[in-house]
Scaffold this active site. Sequence first.
Site, PDB file in Angstrom:
ATOM      1  CG  HIS A  25      -2.046  -1.027   1.074  1.00 15.66           C
ATOM      2  ND1 HIS A  25      -3.139  -1.053   1.913  1.00 15.66           N
ATOM      3  CD2 HIS A  25      -2.225  -2.043   0.189  1.00 15.66           C
ATOM      4  CE1 HIS A  25      -3.940  -2.040   1.561  1.00 15.66           C
ATOM      5  NE2 HIS A  25      -3.409  -2.660   0.517  1.00 15.66           N
ATOM      6  CD  GLU A  40      -2.124   4.443   3.147  1.00 23.43           C
ATOM      7  OE1 GLU A  40      -3.301   4.778   3.310  1.00 23.43           O
ATOM      8  OE2 GLU A  40      -1.782   3.499   2.398  1.00 23.43           O
ATOM      9  CB  CYS A  85      -1.580   1.335   6.096  1.00 25.87           C
ATOM     10  SG  CYS A  85      -1.001   0.586   4.554  1.00 25.87           S
ATOM     11  CB  CYS A 145      -5.997  -0.826   4.885  1.00 27.90           C
ATOM     12  SG  CYS A 145      -4.245  -1.300   4.955  1.00 27.90           S
TER      13      CYS A 145
END
Length: 330
Positions: A261, A263, A292, A289
């Site tokens: 992801h 992040e 993260c 999410c």
Amino acid sequence: MIIGLTGPNGAGKGEAANILKEAGYIYHSLSDAIRDEVIKQGEQITRDKLIETGNRLRQEGGPSVLADLILTKLDPEKNYVIDSIRNPAEVQALKRRIDFYLIKVDAAAPIRFERIKNRNRENDPKTLDDFIRIEKLESESNDPRNQQVTQTMKLADREVPNDTTLGDLKEKVLNILRELSKKNSRPGWDEYFMGIAKVAALRSNCIKRKVAAVIVKDKRIIATGYNGTPRGLKNCNEGGCPRCHSFGASGQNLGECLCSHAEENAIVQSAYHGVEIKDATLYTTFSPCLMCTKMIINSGLREVVYNAAYPMAELPLDLLKEAYVQTRKV
């Protein structure tokens, strides 16, 4: 800044445009698209043909079609002058840019008629009465898709009377530029950093969703990240992530996704390059999410600013709040 010019025939819009071009403004005219269409049709370019073709283009593509075409050509960091704005819908389309200002250039009808006579074009009216009559027909159509110069002029942000000398016109135009330049149309810090994140998202190779994050400390970007397969692996859009390539329902089988992801990548890039991110702010195009979120909390980030809520965002946002990590949606 974008300066639009409107006004009746012979008012001096072309001279005002030349003044702005001398000041470094890039010139566009809404009539350019009309001229291109006349040439494509193999017709001779005349004033009547331009009006007829412009009205037809608005009938076919909507009243703002000429402005919509011009907007696709404009870069946000450059100055422009746009001539030949003759319909209120064109003004409304251009006002989607917060740095757009419409200037009305005008002069008394007898003065404008004398200018028309001096340029001596074949199809120009020969008497003042004809000049006024034709101008009214061209400027006050009841059809919103035709020229409506009179209504367009009412939307002007500034007015420049042009009934004396060219030097006087130049001083008036430059004074307006000085005034408008004082207005702060720069994006705020949130808009600035989120805009950079949105551009970074274009680098994503994930075929399901393009997301990016930037980490900021003391108003300085110290790390960026976008989603995609890990370093050295086949890109997602090349078949590197079977889960994404199955094009299954959003939010399902996330444990099988090979893409990192945004992040996560921003935080990992910081560690990879030895950059401290404690007490920094993370800007991300989607709220984080759960995975993260845990990385954000443990890495010591102080704030998360997001643009859109990620599916199943409630629990991650609750965890951030519990861990005293500030969150804001912009």
